[in-house]
Design an enzyme around this catalytic site. Structure first.
Site, PDB file in Angstrom:
ATOM      1  N   VAL A   1       6.521  34.363 -12.658  1.00  0.00           N
ATOM      2  CA  VAL A   1       5.933  33.325 -11.808  1.00  0.00           C
ATOM      3  C   VAL A   1       5.124  34.036 -10.731  1.00  0.00           C
ATOM      4  CG1 VAL A   1       6.439  31.460 -10.188  1.00  0.00           C
ATOM      5  CG2 VAL A   1       7.814  31.722 -12.269  1.00  0.00           C
ATOM      6  N   ASP A   2       3.806  33.818 -10.722  1.00  0.00           N
ATOM      7  CA  ASP A   2       2.913  34.549  -9.819  1.00  0.00           C
ATOM      8  C   ASP A   2       2.045  33.567  -9.040  1.00  0.00           C
ATOM      9  OD1 ASP A   2       1.170  36.239  -8.517  1.00  0.00           O
ATOM     10  OD2 ASP A   2       0.624  37.389 -10.298  1.00  0.00           O
ATOM     11  N   THR A   3       2.510  33.169  -7.859  1.00  0.00           N
ATOM     12  CA  THR A   3       1.756  32.212  -7.049  1.00  0.00           C
ATOM     13  C   THR A   3       0.467  32.802  -6.502  1.00  0.00           C
ATOM     14  OG1 THR A   3       3.012  32.790  -5.074  1.00  0.00           O
ATOM     15  CG2 THR A   3       3.828  30.935  -6.381  1.00  0.00           C
TER      16      THR A   3
END
EC number: 3.4.23.50
Length: 156
Positions: A25-27
Site C-alpha cells: 500500500v503506497d499512498t
C-alpha cells in the site's frame, strides 16, 4: 482490511482479471505498478509514454493496454490500468486506493497522558497485550449496562 503502522510493511492482496497479486500500500504513488516478473505474459502491454518518478531508474516501463477489472482486499470493485516495470514488489497507488475507499486515520488516545506515562513506566509496549507474554487483550473492551437489572452491572 486494516493495518497498523509497524516495522512490517502494509501489504494486501488484490485480484486483477481473476489473478491474485500481493502489493505494498503506497499512498505516495499516483499509480499502481505491477512487477514485470509477475505480469502474465499473455496480458497485453505497451511501452509507456511517460516515465515513472520516485522508484529509481527504471529502464523498461510499460503500461497495460487495457483497463483491467480489480477486486480490492475486501472485494471492492475497481478498475486499473497499471504501469509495469522491474520492481521487487507490486505497489498499490492512489488510483486503486481511492476506489477501495482507503483511509489513513490517527485515532485520538484512549487514555490520558498521565495514565499512558504510568503504563509505560510499568513496561507496557503500545500494540502489545498486557501480561507476562504480552499476549493479553490488545484493545479496550466496551462496558455494557445490564438492562435486565440482574446481578452486577445495574446502576442503583
Amino acid at each position: 482490511w486494516a493495518s497498523q503502522v509497524s516495522e512490517n510493511r502494509p501489504v494486501c492482496k488484490a485480484i486483477i482479471q481473476g489473478k491474485q497479486f500481493e502489493g505494498l500500500v503506497d499512498t505516495g504513488a499516483d499509480v499502481s505498478i505491477i512487477a514485470l516478473n509477475q505480469w502474465p505474459k499473455n496480458w497485453p502491454k505497451q511501452k509507456a509514454v511517460i516515465g515513472l518518478v520516485g522508484i529509481g531508474t527504471a529502464s523498461e516501463v510499460y503500461q497495460s493496454m487495457e483497463i483491467l477489472h480489480c477486486l480490492g482486499p475486501d472485494n471492492q470493485e475497481s478498475t486499473v490500468q497499471p504501469m509495469i516495470t522491474s520492481i521487487p514488489l507490486n505497489l498499490w497507488g492512489r488510483d486503486l486506493l481511492q476506489q477501495w475507499g482507503a483511509e489513513i486515520t490517527m485515532p485520538a488516545p484512549l487514555y490520558s497522558p498521565t495514565s499512558q506515562k504510568i503504563m509505560t513506566k510499568r513496561g507496557y509496549i503500545p500494540g502489545k497485550g498486557l501480561g507476562k507474554n504480552e499476549d493479553g487483550i490488545k484493545i479496550p473492551f466496551e462496558a455494557k449496562i445490564n438492562q435486565k437489572r440482574e446481578g452486577i452491572g445495574y446502576p442503583f
